[in-house]
Design an enzyme around this catalytic site. Structure first.
Site, PDB file in Angstrom:
ATOM      1  N   ALA A  56       0.844  -1.200   0.000  1.00 45.95           N
ATOM      2  CA  ALA A  56       0.000   0.000   0.000  1.00 45.95           C
ATOM      3  C   ALA A  56       0.878   1.249   0.000  1.00 45.95           C
ATOM      4  CB  ALA A  56      -0.918  -0.001   1.223  1.00 45.95           C
ATOM      5  N   ASN A 115       5.195  -9.617   0.093  1.00 49.91           N
ATOM      6  CA  ASN A 115       6.152 -10.479  -0.587  1.00 49.91           C
ATOM      7  C   ASN A 115       5.861 -11.959  -0.336  1.00 49.91           C
ATOM      8  OD1 ASN A 115       8.456 -10.420  -2.304  1.00 49.91           O
ATOM      9  ND2 ASN A 115       9.685 -11.167  -0.611  1.00 49.91           N
ATOM     10  N   TYR A 116       5.149 -12.247   0.767  1.00 44.76           N
ATOM     11  CA  TYR A 116       4.852 -13.632   1.130  1.00 44.76           C
ATOM     12  C   TYR A 116       3.459 -14.062   0.676  1.00 44.76           C
ATOM     13  CZ  TYR A 116       9.070 -13.613   3.966  1.00 44.76           C
ATOM     14  OH  TYR A 116      10.376 -13.540   4.380  1.00 44.76           O
ATOM     15  N   ALA A 117       2.702 -13.130   0.070  1.00 49.59           N
ATOM     16  CA  ALA A 117       1.328 -13.450  -0.351  1.00 49.59           C
ATOM     17  C   ALA A 117       1.365 -14.315  -1.604  1.00 49.59           C
ATOM     18  CB  ALA A 117       0.552 -12.161  -0.614  1.00 49.59           C
ATOM     19  N   GLN A 118       0.912 -15.569  -1.467  1.00 51.28           N
ATOM     20  CA  GLN A 118       1.007 -16.506  -2.584  1.00 51.28           C
ATOM     21  C   GLN A 118      -0.223 -16.466  -3.486  1.00 51.28           C
ATOM     22  OE1 GLN A 118       1.570 -20.396  -0.917  1.00 51.28           O
ATOM     23  NE2 GLN A 118       3.613 -19.984  -0.171  1.00 51.28           N
ATOM     24  N   GLU A 138     -10.858 -19.474  -4.878  1.00 52.08           N
ATOM     25  CA  GLU A 138     -10.402 -19.854  -3.536  1.00 52.08           C
ATOM     26  C   GLU A 138     -11.596 -19.963  -2.601  1.00 52.08           C
ATOM     27  OE1 GLU A 138      -7.416 -16.983  -2.457  1.00 52.08           O
ATOM     28  OE2 GLU A 138      -5.942 -17.805  -3.839  1.00 52.08           O
ATOM     29  N   ASP A 151       4.171  -2.957  14.765  1.00 47.18           N
ATOM     30  CA  ASP A 151       4.743  -1.646  15.061  1.00 47.18           C
ATOM     31  C   ASP A 151       3.776  -0.500  14.756  1.00 47.18           C
ATOM     32  OD1 ASP A 151       7.072  -3.147  15.565  1.00 47.18           O
ATOM     33  OD2 ASP A 151       7.727  -2.947  13.494  1.00 47.18           O
ATOM     34  N   HIS A 187      -4.266 -18.857   9.228  1.00 45.37           N
ATOM     35  CA  HIS A 187      -4.334 -19.555   7.944  1.00 45.37           C
ATOM     36  C   HIS A 187      -4.404 -21.047   8.244  1.00 45.37           C
ATOM     37  CE1 HIS A 187      -3.627 -20.854   3.891  1.00 45.37           C
ATOM     38  NE2 HIS A 187      -3.712 -19.610   3.477  1.00 45.37           N
ATOM     39  N   ARG A 245     -11.851 -19.539   5.630  1.00 46.48           N
ATOM     40  CA  ARG A 245     -10.683 -19.923   6.420  1.00 46.48           C
ATOM     41  C   ARG A 245     -10.984 -20.192   7.889  1.00 46.48           C
ATOM     42  NH1 ARG A 245      -6.198 -15.640   4.097  1.00 46.48           N
ATOM     43  NH2 ARG A 245      -5.975 -16.631   2.068  1.00 46.48           N
ATOM     44  N   HIS A 277      -1.988 -15.529  10.704  1.00 46.42           N
ATOM     45  CA  HIS A 277      -1.790 -15.110   9.319  1.00 46.42           C
ATOM     46  C   HIS A 277      -2.122 -13.643   9.061  1.00 46.42           C
ATOM     47  CE1 HIS A 277      -1.441 -15.530   5.030  1.00 46.42           C
ATOM     48  NE2 HIS A 277      -2.731 -15.290   4.816  1.00 46.42           N
ATOM     49  N   ARG A 310     -11.550 -12.239   7.011  1.00 43.43           N
ATOM     50  CA  ARG A 310     -11.176 -11.789   5.671  1.00 43.43           C
ATOM     51  C   ARG A 310     -11.406 -12.885   4.639  1.00 43.43           C
ATOM     52  NH1 ARG A 310      -6.631 -12.224   2.456  1.00 43.43           N
ATOM     53  NH2 ARG A 310      -5.338 -13.179   4.067  1.00 43.43           N
ATOM     54  N   SER A 368      -6.993  -9.099   0.716  1.00 44.19           N
ATOM     55  CA  SER A 368      -6.072  -8.208   1.445  1.00 44.19           C
ATOM     56  C   SER A 368      -5.252  -7.331   0.508  1.00 44.19           C
ATOM     57  CB  SER A 368      -5.150  -9.011   2.359  1.00 44.19           C
ATOM     58  OG  SER A 368      -4.476 -10.014   1.628  1.00 44.19           O
ATOM     59  N   LEU A 369      -4.649  -7.930  -0.532  1.00 43.63           N
ATOM     60  CA  LEU A 369      -3.879  -7.120  -1.484  1.00 43.63           C
ATOM     61  C   LEU A 369      -4.813  -6.142  -2.194  1.00 43.63           C
ATOM     62  CD1 LEU A 369      -1.493  -9.786  -3.080  1.00 43.63           C
ATOM     63  CD2 LEU A 369      -0.886  -8.011  -1.446  1.00 43.63           C
TER      64      LEU A 369
END
Length: 581
Positions: free
Chosen positions: A32, A60-63, A130, A229, A250, A305, A366, A401, A406-407
């Site tokens: 974002a 970067n970890y979102a598959q 999904e 943070d 997840h 989920r 997750h 969610r 999310s993306l």
């Protein structure tokens, strides 16, 4: 800011004298943040501060991918309905409509910027399906979608002369002042974790896109940087927090103990086995090779989920087992390897061929559905502070969610926050001399290496203890008694840790990466527990044994307003006193 630039390619350091940096827009980043940076850079100087390397974020970890209505047989109304059903009817309907309507354009923008997504044999985008989705609407780049989006955005950011990226800068606390009853944000203090120097960023506008807080739990799919943070900083700065009880686990993280060849060292974050494996026909079995999902939900493996995670949790507890099995081996080998190359390679490295053997999986923390409460343009109750992505609670996700939303949310809200940010920028002034109004944080060099080593060792132990309490008492299935126990244990642990610090010479304004992360983890853990205790029903991700049913009268968001009394612990207080006007 130019005096501090080392190169024209977006990556900078700064000389030792560069203590305060004035910028128009300040971004504490994720996908974002990068998307927002590219827009606001057309209107002024932008500093993007990132805790580790620029690519190290949840994105970067979102598959799985990004959900959007791009197929003629699909509709915005259908995407909205799926989102609201998954969110257990707690979603903000206006937010849902905005995101589902604007999503397709955000995808097209990414493609125009050079993001490369998978296409089918017909030349059109390959759309996956999904859990919880009624249509095929997931745009993806194999099983590495987040990485591809991040690559395209980072490339554009690095080539923008108005944007400077400050890597290895850990955000400590927001700089805020009080104008009557209004709180105003003026930037942030950050610690350069490579040089151990504190840098003060003074800005007209600040966007938090700092991700979630997965590391309040011992096992999480989040990268090591996800220590809450942004949520903690915003809470300390008097921002309103909402829906923190809704922590998404997840259902299918790789269970290392079920692999033929165990990893040599414990992972910093669990390896995610995307939802799309179940979307493509993957079946869940217990260790006796009994398929169990149809007994829990008529949608079986395609249930949302929260349902799948609770079902797996129930199987593990009933059978006293450590993991279940996810089998996709009945599908053609070529299809498995083309759709899930990353998962196949990771498993093969540990002696498991997913085209022939089932994958051992277990739930892991997750995604935080709650966060800093945001309006439809990413605005918060703190003037000059905007939020987007997982750190925010926009109302899109409600109590759970929907996969791959999310993306989408991050991209939509990054774009929506641009115009109000520009308007705020034009109506406010930037005074670098004002940076002296706040006490400067200090690096605890005066304590000596022996004391710092002891503090670091103790902090690591405390972190594991907190994570253990959260998993044991505030996990997938909860009860009032256990939440109260968690509240007490966390309070005692925090008090013990802070006493240890201050007895060893620590001071209120001292900062070090591990200690500040611990401070934020305590803050977020307490927000989750107090929010969970406030919801006397079971809804979405929040399942209570003593309140097992959904109550229509309680279909309201949980809200934590700024505290009027003096916050008592170090994790709950800003390091500096707020200037008053």
């Amino acid at each position: 800011m130019d005096a501090c630039r080392e190169s024209s390619h977006g990556h900078v350091g700064y000389p030792s004298f560069c203590r305060s940096i004035g910028v128009i827009f300040l971004i504490i980043r994720g996908v974002a943040g990068l998307r927002y940076a590219l827009e606001v850079a057309k209107h002024g100087t932008v500093a993007v501060i990132t805790k580790a390397e620029p690519h190290e974020s949840n994105t970067n970890y979102a598959q799985g991918g990004v959900s959007a209505v791009l197929c003629p047989s699909d509709s915005v109304e259908s995407h909205m309905q799926d989102t609201i059903v998954a969110g257990a009817y707690l979603c903000d309907e206006e937010t849902v409509k905005v995101v589902c309507t604007e999503g397709p354009d955000r995808i097209r923008e990414l493609i125009a910027m050079g993001a490369s997504f998978d296409h089918g044999e017909d030349g059109n985008l390959h759309l996956a399906r999904e859990g919880g989705h009624s249509h095929h609407r997931i745009v993806h780049a194999a099983d590495m979608t987040g990485r591809e989006i991040e690559r395209a955005l980072l490339e554009a950011v690095i080539n923008d002369p108005n944007i400077v990226v400050f890597k290895h800068h850990f955000a400590i606390d927001l700089l805020t002042s009080q104008y009557g009853s209004d709180t105003v944000c003026h930037g942030v203090d950050a610690l350069n974790t490579e040089t151990q120097e504190v840098v003060r960023f003074v800005s007209k506008v600040t966007l938090l896109a700092s991700g979630g807080a997965g590391h309040i739990y011992p096992s999480t799919t989040n990268p090591p940087v996800a220590t809450g943070d942004g949520m903690a900083m915003a809470h300390r700065a008097q921002a309103v927090i909402s829906n923190m009880e809704f922590v998404q686990f997840h259902p299918t993280a790789l269970a290392d103990e079920g692999l033929p060849i165990k990893p040599k060292k414990t992972r910093e974050n669990a390896f995610l086995v995307t939802e799309a494996v179940r979307g493509d026909g993957g079946i869940l079995f217990n260790l006796s090779m009994e398929r169990f999902m149809p007994f829990y939900d008529e949608r079986a493996e395609l249930a949302p989920r929260d349902v799948v995670a609770r079902s797996i949790d129930d199987q593990l507890k009933k059978r006293n087992e450590k993991y279940v099995l996810l089998d996709i081996s009945h599908k053609p080998r070529e299809k498995i390897l083309s759709h899930f190359p990353n998962i196949a390679a990771e498993c093969l490295q540990h002696g498991l061929d997913i085209t022939q053997q089932p994958i051992p999986v277990v739930p892991a923390a997750h995604y935080m559905c709650g966060g800093v409460r945001a309006g439809l343009q990413g605005e918060t109750n703190v003037h000059g502070l905007y939020v987007a992505g997982e750190v925010a609670c926009t109302g899109l996700h409600g109590a759970n969610r929907l996969a791959s939303n999310s993306l989408l949310e991050a991209l939509v809200f990054a774009r929506r926050a641009v115009q109000p940010s520009i308007d705020h920028m034009k109506s406010s002034s930037l005074d670098l001399s004002a940076s002296n109004l706040w006490t400067q944080p200090v690096v605890p060099k005066s304590l000596g290496s022996d004391v710092m080593h002891k503090i670091l060792r103790t902090t690591k132990e405390v972190r594991k203890e907190l994570q253990s309490v959260m998993w044991k008492y505030v996990g997938i299935v909860r009860s009032t008694t256990r939440l109260q126990e968690a509240e007490q244990k966390i309070g005692e642990l925090e008090a013990k840790w802070e006493t240890y610090l201050f007895e060893h010479g620590w001071q209120q304004t001292m900062v070090a990466l591990d200690a500040c992360e611990m401070r934020n983890l305590f803050c977020c853990a307490k927000l989750v527990v107090s929010s969970a205790l406030a919801r006397h029903e079971s809804r979405g991700l929040h399942y209570m044994i003593d309140f097992p049913h959904l109550e229509e009268s309680k279909r309201l968001p949980t809200v934590i307003f700024p505290s009027s009394h003096m916050m008592s612990t170090w994790s709950s207080r800003q390091l500096h006193q707020q200037p008053m006007y």
